[in-house]
Structures are given as C-alpha cells and as structure tokens.
Design a protein around this motif. Structure first.
Motif, mmCIF file in Angstrom:
data_model
loop_
_atom_site.group_PDB
_atom_site.id
_atom_site.type_symbol
_atom_site.label_atom_id
_atom_site.label_comp_id
_atom_site.label_asym_id
_atom_site.label_seq_id
_atom_site.Cartn_x
_atom_site.Cartn_y
_atom_site.Cartn_z
ATOM 1 N N HIS A 40 0.851 -1.180 0.000
ATOM 2 C CA HIS A 40 0.000 0.000 0.000
ATOM 3 C C HIS A 40 0.891 1.235 0.000
ATOM 4 O O HIS A 40 1.864 1.304 0.754
ATOM 5 C CB HIS A 40 -0.891 0.016 1.247
ATOM 6 C CG HIS A 40 -1.758 -1.199 1.384
ATOM 7 N ND1 HIS A 40 -3.061 -1.242 0.952
ATOM 8 C CD2 HIS A 40 -1.495 -2.425 1.922
ATOM 9 C CE1 HIS A 40 -3.578 -2.426 1.213
ATOM 10 N NE2 HIS A 40 -2.652 -3.169 1.803
ATOM 11 N N ILE A 41 0.566 2.220 -0.834
ATOM 12 C CA ILE A 41 1.341 3.461 -0.901
ATOM 13 C C ILE A 41 0.508 4.601 -0.343
ATOM 14 O O ILE A 41 -0.600 4.861 -0.815
ATOM 15 C CB ILE A 41 1.754 3.796 -2.349
ATOM 16 C CG1 ILE A 41 2.616 2.672 -2.946
ATOM 17 C CG2 ILE A 41 2.518 5.129 -2.389
ATOM 18 C CD1 ILE A 41 2.949 2.886 -4.406
ATOM 19 N N ALA A 42 1.042 5.286 0.664
ATOM 20 C CA ALA A 42 0.472 6.534 1.168
ATOM 21 C C ALA A 42 1.449 7.635 0.807
ATOM 22 O O ALA A 42 2.604 7.604 1.233
ATOM 23 C CB ALA A 42 0.270 6.470 2.684
ATOM 24 N N GLY A 43 0.990 8.595 -0.001
ATOM 25 C CA GLY A 43 1.920 9.618 -0.438
ATOM 26 C C GLY A 43 1.242 10.737 -1.201
ATOM 27 O O GLY A 43 0.020 10.904 -1.122
ATOM 28 N N ASP A 44 2.038 11.476 -1.934
ATOM 29 C CA ASP A 44 1.552 12.676 -2.620
ATOM 30 C C ASP A 44 1.628 12.499 -4.134
ATOM 31 O O ASP A 44 1.698 11.380 -4.642
ATOM 32 C CB ASP A 44 2.344 13.906 -2.156
ATOM 33 C CG ASP A 44 3.856 13.734 -2.317
ATOM 34 O OD1 ASP A 44 4.280 13.110 -3.319
ATOM 35 O OD2 ASP A 44 4.615 14.218 -1.460
ATOM 36 N N SER A 45 1.621 13.607 -4.864
ATOM 37 C CA SER A 45 1.535 13.568 -6.322
ATOM 38 C C SER A 45 2.738 12.912 -6.984
ATOM 39 O O SER A 45 2.633 12.429 -8.113
ATOM 40 C CB SER A 45 1.363 14.981 -6.883
ATOM 41 O OG SER A 45 2.457 15.802 -6.488
ATOM 42 N N THR A 46 3.874 12.877 -6.331
ATOM 43 C CA THR A 46 5.037 12.259 -6.953
ATOM 44 C C THR A 46 4.876 10.753 -7.093
ATOM 45 O O THR A 46 5.548 10.132 -7.908
ATOM 46 C CB THR A 46 6.326 12.575 -6.172
ATOM 47 O OG1 THR A 46 6.195 12.100 -4.827
ATOM 48 C CG2 THR A 46 6.598 14.074 -6.163
ATOM 49 N N ALA A 47 3.973 10.166 -6.298
ATOM 50 C CA ALA A 47 3.722 8.727 -6.349
ATOM 51 C C ALA A 47 2.387 8.376 -6.973
ATOM 52 O O ALA A 47 2.167 7.240 -7.387
ATOM 53 C CB ALA A 47 3.770 8.143 -4.935
ATOM 54 N N ALA A 48 1.454 9.322 -7.059
ATOM 55 C CA ALA A 48 0.051 9.032 -7.335
ATOM 56 C C ALA A 48 -0.209 8.538 -8.752
ATOM 57 O O ALA A 48 0.540 8.827 -9.691
ATOM 58 C CB ALA A 48 -0.787 10.282 -7.077
ATOM 59 N N VAL A 49 -1.334 7.824 -8.905
ATOM 60 C CA VAL A 49 -1.851 7.451 -10.218
ATOM 61 C C VAL A 49 -2.401 8.706 -10.895
ATOM 62 O O VAL A 49 -3.118 9.495 -10.284
ATOM 63 C CB VAL A 49 -2.973 6.404 -10.076
ATOM 64 C CG1 VAL A 49 -3.622 6.119 -11.430
ATOM 65 C CG2 VAL A 49 -2.429 5.118 -9.458
ATOM 66 N N LYS A 50 -2.074 8.888 -12.161
ATOM 67 C CA LYS A 50 -2.498 10.074 -12.912
ATOM 68 C C LYS A 50 -3.587 9.710 -13.923
ATOM 69 O O LYS A 50 -3.587 8.621 -14.490
ATOM 70 C CB LYS A 50 -1.315 10.695 -13.649
ATOM 71 C CG LYS A 50 -0.102 10.974 -12.772
ATOM 72 C CD LYS A 50 -0.399 11.961 -11.663
ATOM 73 C CE LYS A 50 0.828 12.202 -10.804
ATOM 74 N NZ LYS A 50 0.598 13.197 -9.758
ATOM 75 N N LEU A 72 2.950 -10.319 -5.794
ATOM 76 C CA LEU A 72 2.766 -9.071 -5.072
ATOM 77 C C LEU A 72 1.908 -8.122 -5.898
ATOM 78 O O LEU A 72 1.925 -8.169 -7.125
ATOM 79 C CB LEU A 72 4.117 -8.405 -4.785
ATOM 80 C CG LEU A 72 5.109 -9.181 -3.917
ATOM 81 C CD1 LEU A 72 6.411 -8.422 -3.829
ATOM 82 C CD2 LEU A 72 4.534 -9.428 -2.533
ATOM 83 N N ARG A 73 1.187 -7.248 -5.227
ATOM 84 C CA ARG A 73 0.419 -6.233 -5.940
ATOM 85 C C ARG A 73 0.581 -4.899 -5.232
ATOM 86 O O ARG A 73 1.042 -4.828 -4.085
ATOM 87 C CB ARG A 73 -1.055 -6.616 -6.032
ATOM 88 C CG ARG A 73 -1.797 -6.609 -4.700
ATOM 89 C CD ARG A 73 -3.263 -6.956 -4.921
ATOM 90 N NE ARG A 73 -3.996 -6.950 -3.667
ATOM 91 C CZ ARG A 73 -5.300 -7.188 -3.572
ATOM 92 N NH1 ARG A 73 -6.005 -7.449 -4.670
ATOM 93 N NH2 ARG A 73 -5.909 -7.162 -2.405
ATOM 94 N N VAL A 74 0.188 -3.847 -5.914
ATOM 95 C CA VAL A 74 0.301 -2.491 -5.380
ATOM 96 C C VAL A 74 -1.090 -1.885 -5.256
ATOM 97 O O VAL A 74 -1.900 -1.964 -6.182
ATOM 98 C CB VAL A 74 1.173 -1.607 -6.301
ATOM 99 C CG1 VAL A 74 1.135 -0.148 -5.847
ATOM 100 C CG2 VAL A 74 2.610 -2.117 -6.326
ATOM 101 N N ALA A 75 -1.367 -1.283 -4.115
ATOM 102 C CA ALA A 75 -2.574 -0.485 -3.909
ATOM 103 C C ALA A 75 -2.108 0.953 -3.688
ATOM 104 O O ALA A 75 -1.600 1.300 -2.619
ATOM 105 C CB ALA A 75 -3.363 -0.988 -2.705
ATOM 106 N N ASN A 76 -2.246 1.756 -4.722
ATOM 107 C CA ASN A 76 -1.685 3.106 -4.702
ATOM 108 C C ASN A 76 -2.743 4.096 -4.222
ATOM 109 O O ASN A 76 -3.628 4.490 -4.967
ATOM 110 C CB ASN A 76 -1.188 3.487 -6.099
ATOM 111 C CG ASN A 76 -0.353 4.750 -6.094
ATOM 112 O OD1 ASN A 76 -0.321 5.483 -5.107
ATOM 113 N ND2 ASN A 76 0.316 5.014 -7.198
ATOM 114 N N HIS A 77 -2.609 4.524 -2.966
ATOM 115 C CA HIS A 77 -3.540 5.475 -2.364
ATOM 116 C C HIS A 77 -3.001 6.902 -2.382
ATOM 117 O O HIS A 77 -3.645 7.810 -1.839
ATOM 118 C CB HIS A 77 -3.817 5.082 -0.906
ATOM 119 C CG HIS A 77 -4.390 3.712 -0.728
ATOM 120 N ND1 HIS A 77 -5.731 3.482 -0.586
ATOM 121 C CD2 HIS A 77 -3.790 2.501 -0.684
ATOM 122 C CE1 HIS A 77 -5.949 2.180 -0.434
ATOM 123 N NE2 HIS A 77 -4.784 1.563 -0.498
ATOM 124 N N ALA A 78 -1.824 7.113 -2.963
ATOM 125 C CA ALA A 78 -1.230 8.458 -2.995
ATOM 126 C C ALA A 78 -2.147 9.411 -3.767
ATOM 127 O O ALA A 78 -2.791 9.023 -4.738
ATOM 128 C CB ALA A 78 0.150 8.414 -3.637
#
Length: 279
Positions: A40-50, A72-78
C-alpha cells in the motif's frame, strides 16, 4: 494524536469507492485463490496514479508493479497535493488501513506538501508535527500486523550554477530518518538515492525524467510545462526502480519478490485512463 470518530466513519463509508478507483486492486488474486501480499502506498503527487488528461505526468507508484513479482500487488492510495497531515485529516489513512491485511506493507512517503508551512491544512513542522503524523501511519500498520516502511521524499530537479544537484527538502528527510531509527522501521532513503542519481545524470540528463514539455507537445499541456517536481514515464520508472532496489537492500523484500531491476522498462508500458482526478 489519533483519528477522530468522524474521520474514521467517513473514511469507512468511502472505502468501497476508494478500492474501486485503485487500478492495482484489479490485478492478482482471482476468486477462490490465495490473497496476494499487497504494498500500500500513502503519499503525494510524486507517487500518485495520474488520469489521462494529466499525461504524460506519471507517479512512481504507477511504475512500481513492473519491478515486483507477480505474487505481489500495489494499492496506490497516494493523492496529489496531500501531506502527512491532510492525508489523515481527510480520512484517507483510515480508508487505506481498512484494506490492509497481516503481512502487507505500507510505504509512507510525505514531505513535499508538509513543507508548505504557510498552509495550515497541510504544513507540518519537521521536528514535531511531521513526526507525530508519521507515527500514526506506523501505528496503524502495526495494529493490523502489517509492516510500515518510511521513504524520504524523492528529490526535485534542482542544480546549482556549478551543475551540482541541490537538496530541496530541508529538515524533513532528517526528521524521517530519526523517526525510523526510534520506531525500528525500515527506511528507504529515496531523497539521498535520487539526489545522487540526479547528480550522476546532470542538468541535461535529468530533463527527460521530469515534466518538461514544449508547447503543443501534449494535448493536456497546450502551453508546455517546466516542472522540476513531477515525472514523465522515464522519471517515474527511475524512482520506482530506486524504491524496488531499496526494498531489497533493506531486507524488506527478498530477491524472489522482485524482477527486472536491471532491465529497460519501455515508456509505452505506462498507461493513463479514467476521468480527471480532483486537485
């Protein structure tokens, strides 16, 4: 400091929408199969899905799956514009934690917007409130028997007159390093790694990584762009590769969990879709 009942209730109500809007949840773990381990990713625009209308802007979280094994999988919450504080205040941490399971990882990277101390909704102090908010992420992950991982902020593209890459994040990386040591949390020092990489590439070599565009080059940017913070696909891939290698070097993931660490990743692998995301 703790999440309020209102924030938690609001976040849990919106959790199904949050999961549906996260592309990474569509991959792996078919019905009846074992649940894949999730980063899981918690972050800002540098990591976020666009979204498509932001292309070619790319968050490094969009490229991270290219370096992870298929189990493995990624859940991008940035989310664009968020700080360690505003991410919590908006109920986003509670929503994220609602989907965390034992054995998962929580990658925590904030700093760019924490530095905006003139904004009371986002600004934090590196020696006090920044550390306090980051502790909420660490405690939340541990309460769910997941492993928190702290990532210092990826560096901006800034060079001095002599061509030396300059740090831009002030005391925030040092504060995170100190907190990681205090809490016994793995630290991926992406700020130091990216600064060294930008120095290696130099002012001209880093241009293709960042969102520098000529007028008319992309439909969503008719006037062009000169953005030294956000990435184009090659920059997102570079930052994701750093992150994957650091996960291995720090013993957070094993070699069997990773792939393509030395391979070229074609820019065409990056895709943008969906409606415009809120600012």
């Amino acid at each position: 400091m703790s999440l309020t009942r209102r924030q938690t209730a609001t976040a849990l109500l919106t959790l199904p929408l949050a999961l549906a809007a996260t592309p990474a949840f569509a991959h792996g773990g078919g019905a009846g199969g074992p649940r894949p381990r999730t980063l899981h990713i918690a972050g800002d625009s540098t990591a976020a899905v666009k979204s498509a209308d932001a292309a070619p802007e790319t968050g490094w979280g969009m490229a991270l799956p290219f370096f992870l094994a298929r189990h493995l999988r990624v859940a991008n919450h940035a989310v664009n514009g968020r700080s360690s504080k505003s991410f919590i205040d908006e109920g986003r941490l509670a929503a994220l934690l609602g989907g965390v399971r034992p054995g998962d990882l929580l990658l925590i990277q904030f700093g760019h917007n924490d530095e905006k101390t003139e904004d009371p909704a986002r600004g934090t102090d590196p020696s006090t409130t920044y550390r306090e908010y980051l502790r909420e992420y660490v405690r939340g992950a541990r309460a769910r028997r997941a492993r928190p991982v702290l990532l210092t902020s990826v560096e901006r593209r800034r060079f001095g007159p002599d061509g030396t890459a300059r740090p831009t994040h002030g005391e925030y990386p040092a504060a995170m390093r100190s907190l990681a040591a205090e809490e016994g949390v793995p630290l991926l020092d992406i700020q130091a790694l990216s600064l060294a990489r930008w120095q290696q590439l130099g002012p001209d070599g880093t241009l293709p990584l960042f969102l520098w565009l000529k007028p008319g080059e992309w439909p969503g940017h008719p006037d062009g762009a000169q953005d030294n913070t956000h990435f184009r696909p090659p920059g997102a891939v570079e930052a994701a590769r750093m992150t994957a290698r650091a996960l291995l070097d720090e013993g957070v993931l094993a070699a069997r969990d990773l792939r393509r660490l030395d391979d070229r990743i074609p820019g065409e692998w990056i895709t943008w879709d969906g409606p415009a995301s809120p600012a």
